[in-house]
Motif scaffolding. Structure first.
Motif, PDB file in Angstrom:
ATOM      1  N   ASP A   3       0.835  -1.188   0.000  1.00 16.90           N
ATOM      2  CA  ASP A   3       0.000   0.000   0.000  1.00 16.90           C
ATOM      3  C   ASP A   3       0.878   1.249   0.000  1.00 16.90           C
ATOM      4  O   ASP A   3       1.726   1.410   0.884  1.00 16.90           O
ATOM      5  CB  ASP A   3      -0.899  -0.004   1.241  1.00 16.90           C
ATOM      6  N   ASP A  31      -4.158   1.870  -4.543  1.00 16.45           N
ATOM      7  CA  ASP A  31      -4.357   1.619  -3.118  1.00 16.45           C
ATOM      8  C   ASP A  31      -3.778   0.277  -2.677  1.00 16.45           C
ATOM      9  O   ASP A  31      -4.323  -0.396  -1.809  1.00 16.45           O
ATOM     10  CB  ASP A  31      -5.846   1.700  -2.766  1.00 16.45           C
ATOM     11  N   LYS A  51       0.288   4.286   0.722  1.00 20.22           N
ATOM     12  CA  LYS A  51       0.036   5.246   1.803  1.00 20.22           C
ATOM     13  C   LYS A  51       0.415   4.683   3.164  1.00 20.22           C
ATOM     14  O   LYS A  51       1.117   5.323   3.940  1.00 20.22           O
ATOM     15  CB  LYS A  51      -1.432   5.673   1.787  1.00 20.22           C
ATOM     16  N   SER A  52      -0.039   3.483   3.458  1.00 21.73           N
ATOM     17  CA  SER A  52       0.199   2.910   4.786  1.00 21.73           C
ATOM     18  C   SER A  52       1.464   2.073   4.863  1.00 21.73           C
ATOM     19  O   SER A  52       1.975   1.813   5.953  1.00 21.73           O
ATOM     20  CB  SER A  52      -0.991   2.046   5.196  1.00 21.73           C
ATOM     21  N   ALA A  95       1.448  -1.015   4.174  1.00 25.12           N
ATOM     22  CA  ALA A  95       1.001  -2.373   4.484  1.00 25.12           C
ATOM     23  C   ALA A  95       1.308  -3.306   3.316  1.00 25.12           C
ATOM     24  O   ALA A  95       1.086  -2.966   2.150  1.00 25.12           O
ATOM     25  CB  ALA A  95      -0.494  -2.373   4.777  1.00 25.12           C
ATOM     26  N   GLU A 132      -3.820 -10.336   4.136  1.00 27.41           N
ATOM     27  CA  GLU A 132      -3.129  -9.274   4.882  1.00 27.41           C
ATOM     28  C   GLU A 132      -2.102  -9.854   5.854  1.00 27.41           C
ATOM     29  O   GLU A 132      -1.477  -9.103   6.601  1.00 27.41           O
ATOM     30  CB  GLU A 132      -4.152  -8.426   5.662  1.00 27.41           C
TER      31      GLU A 132
END
Length: 366
Positions: free
Chosen positions: A101, A188, A103-104, A106, A124
């Protein structure tokens, strides 16, 4: 990207061939089931440098998804692992990919399943658990996805093809058949994907099954393509702007002609590519083969350094949707399916090698 000199493609190649078919101890059985077709495998190496995940269908190009794990760099493999119930409804070859990801930060794993509609499963937790397959939009295609490539801004680019049958809910196939390369983007970390856009479309060539390599300087992308009419060599397209535009398709040397190109760089910056050999004039036609060379060889239209045969396929064509992973010590672990025993159903094998080892076999060094 530097312009290539004019080199006319030939139907055969002149570079050396390293034959590993008979090497004792070279190949590891990943999975085999008496009387059951196992095929079209896709793999992903995790960041620990030793865990490899594999997915593949029970059937030719479709069927329930089988899921396995190796925790020792492909030397041994687990039993078949539990999967969500609707993975049994997969209608196409599954492909597995690592995504991050933007942004994060992750880390996720995603598994694609194609035809209409294209569906996606997400993990995840590095593959310990998975979601069910869920549609990503009102579109589909064939070999979804050929590759998933992280762009410089953290966006992901993925590419697939269709011949009009699966891009929409209603069959749009034309006569003569039109092949179209599509690309889609995720901003994303692989959870959602854009409406596919056309990269190339035509009926004179049947270009499909894209496989991608980024140039060593990071500035360009090369996508190698299967030519499914079997009248020409494979093809390549290039992008210097992160997939916003692509060059016209250009015919590859015979040494790179094949299906389902999957590739990775070795420690010294050379490129290894695994594929099904569909070269017009080749002693290993229809077998599981590989190629060693440089990105610049592809740009310049050169043959490369040498080819490898990993295994003799006892069927004239049905083999090699390959996984290619590189361990921290530079060992390649390549994994695929094929008809390895006469009269038997195909099953999954893995092989290990280093480029130094192959160089010696090819006579490039003592």
């Amino acid at each position: 990207m530097a312009m290539m000199e004019e080199i006319l493609p030939t139907r055969g190649y002149s570079i050396p061939l390293v034959d590993l078919d008979g090497d004792e101890g070279r190949h590891v059985v990943v999975d085999r089931e008496e009387g059951q077709y196992l095929g079209h495998v896709s793999t992903q190496l995790l960041e620990d440098g030793k865990t490899i995940l594999a997915v593949y269908p029970k059937g030719h190009g479709r069927g329930p998804i089988v899921y396995k794990r190796s925790t020792d760099g492909g030397r041994t493999w687990s039993d078949r692992l539990p999967t969500p119930e609707n993975w049994a409804t997969s209608r196409e070859v599954p492909t597995i990919h690592r995504v991050i990801d933007p942004k994060s930060g992750a880390k996720r794993l995603i598994v694609w399943s194609g035809l209409y509609p294209a569906r996606l499963a997400v993990s995840e937790d590095d593959g310990s658990s998975w979601s069910e397959l869920q549609p990503v939009g009102e579109w589909g295609g064939i070999v979804v996805m050929g590759f998933v490539e992280r762009l410089r801004d953290g966006t992901y680019l993925a590419m697939f093809h269709d011949d009009g049958r699966f891009i929409a809910s209603k069959n749009q196939a034309a006569n003569p058949r039109v092949f179209t390369l599509y690309q889609t983007f995720s901003h994303d970390g692989g959870l959602t994907w854009s409406e596919p856009g056309t990269v190339w479309s035509g009926s004179d060539l049947h270009l499909c099954e894209p496989g991608c390599a980024r140039s060593p300087d990071g500035k360009s992308l090369a996508v190698l393509l299967r030519e499914n009419s079997r009248t020409r060599n494979g093809y390549v397209i290039f992008s210097d702007d992160e997939g916003q535009t692509w060059s016209p398709p250009r015919e590859l040397p015979a040494s790179l002609t094949g299906d389902r190109h999957t590739m990775a760089y070795g420690p010294d910056g050379r490129l290894f590519i695994s594929f099904r050999d569909t070269t017009h004039d080749s002693p290993t036609k229809g077998d599981w083969v590989g190629w060693v060379g440089t990105y610049d060889d592809i740009v310049q239209g050169r043959e490369g350094q040498y080819r490898i045969r990993f295994k003799d396929n006892k069927n004239r064509w049905d083999t090699t949707y390959p996984g290619v992973d590189v361990l921290p010590d530079g060992t390649f672990v390549v994994t695929t399916y094929g008809h390895w025993d006469e009269g038997e159903q195909p099953y999954i094998l893995s092989a290990r090698f280093t480029l130094d080892e192959l160089d010696k076999r090819a006579g490039l060094r003592d």
